[in-house]
Design a protein around this motif. Structure first.
Motif, PDB file in Angstrom:
ATOM      1  N   PRO A   1       0.098  -0.625  -6.291  1.00 27.15           N
ATOM      2  CA  PRO A   1      -0.457   0.697  -6.628  1.00 27.15           C
ATOM      3  C   PRO A   1       0.598   1.646  -7.192  1.00 27.15           C
ATOM      4  N   GLN A   2       0.184   2.485  -8.116  1.00 30.02           N
ATOM      5  CA  GLN A   2       1.097   3.473  -8.696  1.00 30.02           C
ATOM      6  C   GLN A   2       1.495   4.534  -7.672  1.00 30.02           C
ATOM      7  N   THR A   3       0.610   4.785  -6.697  1.00 28.12           N
ATOM      8  CA  THR A   3       0.857   5.825  -5.701  1.00 28.12           C
ATOM      9  C   THR A   3       0.586   5.290  -4.299  1.00 28.12           C
ATOM     10  N   HIS A   4       0.930   6.105  -3.330  1.00 28.06           N
ATOM     11  CA  HIS A   4       0.805   5.759  -1.917  1.00 28.06           C
ATOM     12  C   HIS A   4      -0.666   5.624  -1.512  1.00 28.06           C
ATOM     13  N   HIS A   5      -1.005   4.503  -0.836  1.00 29.64           N
ATOM     14  CA  HIS A   5      -2.375   4.288  -0.365  1.00 29.64           C
ATOM     15  C   HIS A   5      -2.405   3.821   1.084  1.00 29.64           C
ATOM     16  N   SER A   6      -1.442   4.217   1.865  1.00 30.33           N
ATOM     17  CA  SER A   6      -1.391   3.791   3.255  1.00 30.33           C
ATOM     18  C   SER A   6      -2.650   4.216   4.006  1.00 30.33           C
TER      19      SER A   6
ATOM     20  N   THR B   1      -2.136  -2.698   3.391  1.00 28.90           N
ATOM     21  CA  THR B   1      -1.246  -3.858   3.305  1.00 28.90           C
ATOM     22  C   THR B   1      -1.991  -5.135   3.674  1.00 28.90           C
ATOM     23  N   VAL B   2      -2.688  -5.093   4.796  1.00 26.61           N
ATOM     24  CA  VAL B   2      -3.431  -6.256   5.271  1.00 26.61           C
ATOM     25  C   VAL B   2      -4.655  -6.513   4.391  1.00 26.61           C
ATOM     26  N   ALA B   3      -5.299  -5.453   3.924  1.00 20.71           N
ATOM     27  CA  ALA B   3      -6.498  -5.606   3.090  1.00 20.71           C
ATOM     28  C   ALA B   3      -6.215  -6.421   1.837  1.00 20.71           C
ATOM     29  N   ALA B   4      -5.018  -6.268   1.269  1.00 15.98           N
ATOM     30  CA  ALA B   4      -4.683  -7.015   0.052  1.00 15.98           C
ATOM     31  C   ALA B   4      -4.736  -8.518   0.287  1.00 15.98           C
TER      32      ALA B   4
ATOM     33  N   ASP C   1       0.818  -1.216   0.000  1.00 16.65           N
ATOM     34  CA  ASP C   1       0.000   0.000   0.000  1.00 16.65           C
ATOM     35  C   ASP C   1       0.852   1.266   0.000  1.00 16.65           C
ATOM     36  N   ASP C   2       2.184   1.115   0.072  1.00 17.13           N
ATOM     37  CA  ASP C   2       3.084   2.267   0.039  1.00 17.13           C
ATOM     38  C   ASP C   2       3.410   2.707  -1.381  1.00 17.13           C
ATOM     39  N   GLY C   3       2.995   1.926  -2.371  1.00 15.76           N
ATOM     40  CA  GLY C   3       3.250   2.273  -3.760  1.00 15.76           C
ATOM     41  C   GLY C   3       4.363   1.440  -4.378  1.00 15.76           C
TER      42      GLY C   3
ATOM     43  N   ASN D   1       5.498  -3.293   4.586  1.00 14.61           N
ATOM     44  CA  ASN D   1       4.990  -1.967   4.922  1.00 14.61           C
ATOM     45  C   ASN D   1       5.973  -1.192   5.780  1.00 14.61           C
ATOM     46  N   MET D   2       6.089   0.104   5.532  1.00 18.31           N
ATOM     47  CA  MET D   2       6.909   0.975   6.376  1.00 18.31           C
ATOM     48  C   MET D   2       6.076   1.421   7.570  1.00 18.31           C
TER      49      MET D   2
END
Length: 232
Positions: free
Chosen positions: A32-37, A109-112, A8-10, A95-96
Motif C-alpha cells: 500500500p502507498q499509505t498506512h492501513h494498519s 498484515t494477516v489479511a494479505a 499494511d504499514d505502507g 508488521n510493527m
C-alpha cells in the motif's frame, strides 16, 4: 517461483524493508502507498486503485516495487490479476506490532496472506511484537525472518492455510529465540475506554492480555518466536 512482499504499514515502512533484506531470492514488492494498519480484510470496489512503480534501491534483491492505492488485500488481488499472475508465495510484514490471537481478525498484515490462501497460494504473515519501553532492532527482525522463512518452507502446508509468525521484543543482550509452533489464542483483547471530550478513547492494555498457556500470545510473551498455522 515468484514471490511478492506486502504489508499494511505502507510501502515506506521499515518493517517491509527488513523483510526485503530477509528474502534470498528475487521478489516483487507490492504494498500500500499509505498506512492501513487495522484494516482487516477490507477491499476497494467503489473507486480506482492507483499503481505507482517505484525506483528500486541500490543493490536491491527486488525485481520491481509498486505502491498500490489500496489495502493489503487489494495488493494481493492486483498482483494476481495484473502484476504477477504466476506468484507462488506471499510474504506480509514485517508488521510493527504483534498480530497474536484475536488480532488476526483486524490485521491487514494477516489479511494479505489470508487472501492468498483463499486463492490456494501459500503465505507467511510476519509481525514484530513491540514493547514501548525499547526501540525495535529491525536488523534482528531481518535475521529472524530469514531463519523462519527457511524453516517454514520445508514444512507441509495444506491447501488454503497460511502461517502467522510473531517475533518477541527482546532486550539487546538476549540470545536468539526458539521457533515454536503453537495454537492461536482464543481469548479476547482487553477492552477498556477512557472518557475524553470528543468521546470514548480505547486504552486496552495489549501487554496485559490473557496469556492462555501454550498459545501464540504466551509463546511470544515468553520471548520465543510464535508460529501458528491457520486455516481460512
Amino acid at each position: 517461483m515468484t514471490w511478492i512482499l506486502t504489508n499494511d504499514d505502507g510501502i515506506d515502512a521499515p518493517g517491509i524493508a527488513a523483510l526485503a533484506q530477509a528474502i534470498e531470492q528475487p521478489a516483487l514488492l507490492i504494498a500500500p502507498q499509505t498506512h492501513h494498519s487495522g484494516c482487516g480484510h477490507q477491499v476497494t470496489t467503489s473507486g480506482p486503485i492507483t499503481i505507482d512503480q517505484r525506483t528500486l534501491p541500490v543493490e536491491s534483491n527486488l525485481l520491481a516495487s509498486y505502491g498500490i492505492g489500496g489495502t493489503p488485500v487489494d495488493c494481493v488481488r492486483v498482483a494476481l490479476q495484473h502484476l504477477c499472475p504466476t506468484l507462488t508465495w506471499v510474504f506480509s510484514g514485517i508488521n510493527m506490532g504483534g498480530n497474536l490471537g484475536s488480532d488476526i481478525y483486524v490485521s491487514g498484515t494477516v489479511a494479505a496472506v489470508r487472501e492468498a490462501a483463499l486463492h490456494r497460494i501459500p503465505g507467511i504473515a510476519l509481525s514484530q511484537y513491540h514493547r514501548r519501553d525499547r526501540p525495535i532492532d529491525w536488523s534482528r527482525s531481518t535475521r529472524w525472518a530469514k531463519r523462519v522463512i527457511q524453516h517454514l518452507q520445508d514444512q507441509p502446508l495444506p491447501s488454503q492455510t497460511f502461517w502467522n509468525v510473531n517475533f518477541p521484543h527482546l532486550p539487546p543482550e538476549a540470545p536468539d529465540p526458539e521457533i515454536i509452533q503453537c495454537p492461536l489464542s482464543r481469548q479476547p483483547l482487553p477492552v477498556a475506554y477512557r472518557q475524553a471530550e470528543a468521546g470514548l478513547v480505547y486504552e486496552g492494555n495489549y501487554h496485559g492480555r490473557d496469556r492462555e498457556p501454550g498459545s501464540d500470545v504466551d509463546i511470544c510473551f515468553q520471548g520465543n518466536i510464535a508460529v501458528t498455522q491457520i486455516q481460512v
